[in-house]
Write a protein that holds these residues in place. Structure first.
Motif, PDB file in Angstrom:
ATOM      1  N   LEU A   1       6.161 -22.741  -9.189  1.00  0.00           N
ATOM      2  CA  LEU A   1       7.371 -22.927  -9.993  1.00  0.00           C
ATOM      3  C   LEU A   1       7.673 -24.418 -10.181  1.00  0.00           C
ATOM      4  N   LEU A   2       7.601 -25.156  -9.082  1.00  0.00           N
ATOM      5  CA  LEU A   2       7.885 -26.596  -9.138  1.00  0.00           C
ATOM      6  C   LEU A   2       6.801 -27.327  -9.937  1.00  0.00           C
ATOM      7  N   ILE A   3       5.561 -26.895  -9.740  1.00  0.00           N
ATOM      8  CA  ILE A   3       4.440 -27.529 -10.435  1.00  0.00           C
ATOM      9  C   ILE A   3       4.552 -27.293 -11.942  1.00  0.00           C
ATOM     10  N   SER A   4       4.833 -26.032 -12.354  1.00  0.00           N
ATOM     11  CA  SER A   4       4.943 -25.803 -13.807  1.00  0.00           C
ATOM     12  C   SER A   4       6.153 -26.489 -14.393  1.00  0.00           C
ATOM     13  N   ALA A   5       7.230 -26.604 -13.616  1.00  0.00           N
ATOM     14  CA  ALA A   5       8.408 -27.316 -14.124  1.00  0.00           C
ATOM     15  C   ALA A   5       8.039 -28.765 -14.436  1.00  0.00           C
ATOM     16  N   ALA A   6       7.323 -29.393 -13.497  1.00  0.00           N
ATOM     17  CA  ALA A   6       6.925 -30.800 -13.679  1.00  0.00           C
ATOM     18  C   ALA A   6       5.981 -30.940 -14.869  1.00  0.00           C
ATOM     19  N   LYS A   7       5.005 -30.046 -14.941  1.00  0.00           N
ATOM     20  CA  LYS A   7       4.033 -30.098 -16.033  1.00  0.00           C
ATOM     21  C   LYS A   7       4.701 -29.819 -17.381  1.00  0.00           C
ATOM     22  N   GLY A   8       5.647 -28.897 -17.353  1.00  0.00           N
ATOM     23  CA  GLY A   8       6.329 -28.467 -18.583  1.00  0.00           C
ATOM     24  C   GLY A   8       7.054 -29.598 -19.295  1.00  0.00           C
ATOM     25  N   VAL A   9       7.507 -30.595 -18.542  1.00  0.00           N
ATOM     26  CA  VAL A   9       8.218 -31.702 -19.183  1.00  0.00           C
ATOM     27  C   VAL A   9       7.370 -32.978 -19.238  1.00  0.00           C
ATOM     28  N   GLY A  10       6.075 -32.814 -19.034  1.00  0.00           N
ATOM     29  CA  GLY A  10       5.190 -33.947 -19.342  1.00  0.00           C
ATOM     30  C   GLY A  10       4.613 -34.730 -18.196  1.00  0.00           C
ATOM     31  N   ALA A  11       4.610 -34.170 -16.966  1.00  0.00           N
ATOM     32  CA  ALA A  11       3.894 -34.867 -15.882  1.00  0.00           C
ATOM     33  C   ALA A  11       2.411 -34.910 -16.235  1.00  0.00           C
ATOM     34  N   TRP A  12       1.726 -35.990 -15.822  1.00  0.00           N
ATOM     35  CA  TRP A  12       0.284 -36.112 -16.097  1.00  0.00           C
ATOM     36  C   TRP A  12      -0.505 -35.051 -15.336  1.00  0.00           C
ATOM     37  N   GLY A  13       0.036 -34.653 -14.166  1.00  0.00           N
ATOM     38  CA  GLY A  13      -0.643 -33.653 -13.356  1.00  0.00           C
ATOM     39  C   GLY A  13       0.230 -33.324 -12.163  1.00  0.00           C
ATOM     40  N   ALA A  14      -0.031 -32.195 -11.515  1.00  0.00           N
ATOM     41  CA  ALA A  14       0.771 -31.821 -10.347  1.00  0.00           C
ATOM     42  C   ALA A  14      -0.019 -30.870  -9.472  1.00  0.00           C
ATOM     43  N   LYS A  15       0.252 -30.937  -8.176  1.00  0.00           N
ATOM     44  CA  LYS A  15      -0.427 -30.050  -7.235  1.00  0.00           C
ATOM     45  C   LYS A  15       0.388 -29.929  -5.957  1.00  0.00           C
ATOM     46  N   LEU A  16       0.003 -28.978  -5.134  1.00  0.00           N
ATOM     47  CA  LEU A  16       0.606 -28.909  -3.809  1.00  0.00           C
ATOM     48  C   LEU A  16       0.039 -30.052  -2.974  1.00  0.00           C
ATOM     49  N   SER A  17       0.698 -30.387  -1.872  1.00  0.00           N
ATOM     50  CA  SER A  17       0.218 -31.470  -1.010  1.00  0.00           C
ATOM     51  C   SER A  17       0.237 -30.995   0.440  1.00  0.00           C
ATOM     52  N   GLY A  18      -0.943 -30.914   1.048  1.00  0.00           N
ATOM     53  CA  GLY A  18      -1.014 -30.445   2.441  1.00  0.00           C
ATOM     54  C   GLY A  18      -1.599 -29.054   2.508  1.00  0.00           C
ATOM     55  N   ALA A  19      -1.167 -28.300   3.498  1.00  0.00           N
ATOM     56  CA  ALA A  19      -1.790 -26.991   3.739  1.00  0.00           C
ATOM     57  C   ALA A  19      -1.483 -25.968   2.650  1.00  0.00           C
ATOM     58  N   GLY A  20      -0.330 -26.093   1.994  1.00  0.00           N
ATOM     59  CA  GLY A  20       0.081 -25.107   0.989  1.00  0.00           C
ATOM     60  C   GLY A  20       1.107 -24.150   1.565  1.00  0.00           C
ATOM     61  N   GLY A  21       1.384 -23.073   0.838  1.00  0.00           N
ATOM     62  CA  GLY A  21       2.346 -22.083   1.311  1.00  0.00           C
ATOM     63  C   GLY A  21       3.798 -22.519   1.184  1.00  0.00           C
ATOM     64  N   GLY A  22       4.044 -23.822   1.187  1.00  0.00           N
ATOM     65  CA  GLY A  22       5.407 -24.365   1.113  1.00  0.00           C
ATOM     66  C   GLY A  22       5.310 -25.870   1.190  1.00  0.00           C
ATOM     67  N   ASP A  23       6.183 -26.498   1.970  1.00  0.00           N
ATOM     68  CA  ASP A  23       6.235 -27.964   2.069  1.00  0.00           C
ATOM     69  C   ASP A  23       6.439 -28.587   0.678  1.00  0.00           C
ATOM     70  N   CYS A  24       5.632 -29.586   0.334  1.00  0.00           N
ATOM     71  CA  CYS A  24       5.914 -30.343  -0.885  1.00  0.00           C
ATOM     72  C   CYS A  24       4.832 -30.197  -1.947  1.00  0.00           C
ATOM     73  N   MET A  25       5.252 -30.409  -3.203  1.00  0.00           N
ATOM     74  CA  MET A  25       4.308 -30.605  -4.296  1.00  0.00           C
ATOM     75  C   MET A  25       4.448 -32.047  -4.740  1.00  0.00           C
TER      76      MET A  25
END
Ligand code: PMV
Length: 282
Positions: free
Chosen positions: A221-245
Motif C-alpha cells: 500500500l505504501l509502495i504503490s502510494a509512493a509510486k502513484g505520485v511519481g517516486a522513481w522507485g520503491a521497495k521494502l527495506s529489511g526482512a519484510g512483513g512490516g517495518d519500513c519501505m
C-alpha cells in the motif's frame, strides 16, 4: 568512563539473498544509539553479551536511542557495537565487527551481519557476508522512509525463506541470483548518482521480494502510494512483513510522496543517509 555511539541502518538492496552469500547495499542513518555506564534496562541481551565478551563481571551499561526499536533500524546491532566500543575504546573496527557479529549470530541465529557492518563502518556499504565490506563514494541518497506501523519478525521471515528454499531450491536460487545481479548494477548506478535508474532497480528488487513472499499488504500500500505520485522507485527495506519501505524521489516530488504515504496510513520518518560509523564520545 567512556560512552560510545553507533548509527542505525537501512537496507537499500539485496535483503535475504545476503544471508546466502549474495551481495547487498546498506546505508548507515542519522538515527543513532548511545551506550554508556549505567543501570541496564529493557532488553539487555546484547549489552550483557558484549560485557561477557570484553567487559568486567558486574559491569552495566545503558543505551539511549534517538529512534524506536520498532522501526527495524538495527537497534540490536547498534547497541552491541556501541557497547563493545564503550568497553574497549581502542579496539579497531575489524575487532568490533568480528565480536559484534559473533554476538548477533549467537542471539539471533541466521543473520548476514550487514547491520553490524553499517553500525561499525558507517557510510553506504556494498556488503557480502564473510567476504566484502566496501565503502561506496555516495553522499546524500534522495530517500523517503515510510514506517508501516507493524513490527517485522526478522527471525521468522528468515526461517520462512529458508523453508521456501528447501521446498523450491531452483526457484529461490534463481531469485537470489537475479537480486545479486541487480545489486551490482545498483552499486554502479548509485555511484553515478543515476537515481532514476536506481529507482527502477528498486522496483525490480521489490518484485523479487514479492516472489519470495516477504512483502505485505501494508508495505504494498505504501509502495504503490509512493509510486502513484511519481517516486522513481520503491521497495521494502529489511526482512519484510512490516517495518519500513523506502522510496527514491526527486526534490520536487518529495513532499507529494511523503503526503501520499501518510494518507494511506504510513508514518514518514526523516533521516539522512551515509552517517558515520561507531565512535567514542569523549
Ligand atoms: O529486518 P532487518 O532490517 O534486520 O533486515 C533483515 C535482512 C535479512 O537479509 C533478511 C537478514 C540479514 O541478516 O541479512
Amino acid at each position: 568512563m567512556t560512552t560510545a555511539r553507533a548509527p542505525g541502518k537501512l537496507m537499500l538492496f539485496g535483503e535475504h539473498g545476503v544471508v546466502y552469500g549474495y551481495p547487498c547495499i546498506v546505508t548507515a542513518i542519522s538515527e543513532r544509539l548511545v551506550v554508556g555506564p549505567g543501570e541496564s534496562r529493557g532488553d539487555t541481551r546484547f549489552i550483557d553479551a558484549a560485557v561477557k565478551a570484553w567487559g568486567k563481571p558486574g559491569e552495566t551499561f545503558v543505551a539511549e536511542s534517538s529512534f524506536s526499536g520498532k522501526y527495524g533500524f538495527g537497534s540490536s546491532s547498534a547497541v552491541t557495537v556501541a557497547t563493545l566500543k564503550a568497553i574497549r575504546s581502542g579496539a579497531t573496527n575489524q575487532e568490533v565487527f568480528d565480536t559484534a557479529y559473533k554476538i548477533v549470530l549467537e542471539i539471533q541465529g541466521k543473520a548476514s551481519g550487514f547491520d553490524v557492518a553499517a553500525a561499525v563502518y558507517g557510510g553506504t556499504l556494498y556488503y557480502v557476508k564473510d567476504k566484502t565490506i566496501e565503502s561506496l563514494p555516495i553522499t546524500d541518497i534522495p530517500l523517503v522512509v515510510g514506517y508501516t506501523g507493524i513490527k517485522a519478525n526478522t527471525t521468522a521471515l528468515i526461517e520462512d525463506v529458508a523453508r521456501k528454499r528447501a521446498a523450491e531450491p531452483e526457484k529461490v536460487e534463481r531469485i537470489f541470483e537475479a537480486i545479486g545481479k541487480l545489486v551490482i548494477d545498483a552499486k554502479e548506478k548509485m555511484i553515478e548518482a543515476n537515481w532514476e535508474r536506481v529507482g527502477r532497480l528498486m522496483d525490480f528488487n521489490q518484485e523479487y521480494l514479492r516472489d519470495l513472499g516477504v512483502s505485505s499488504e501494508k508495505l504494498e500500500l505504501l509502495i504503490s502510494a509512493a509510486k502513484g505520485v511519481g517516486a522513481w522507485g520503491a521497495k521494502l527495506s529489511g526482512a519484510g512483513g512490516g517495518d519500513c519501505m523506502i522510496a527514491l524521489v526527486s526534490k520536487e516530488k518529495r513532499q507529494v510522496v511523503e503526503e501520499a504515504i501518510t494518507q494511506v496510513g504510513g508514518q514518514v520518518i526523516h533521516i539522512t543517509t551515509g552517517a558515520p560509523g561507531v565512535r567514542v564520545d569523549r
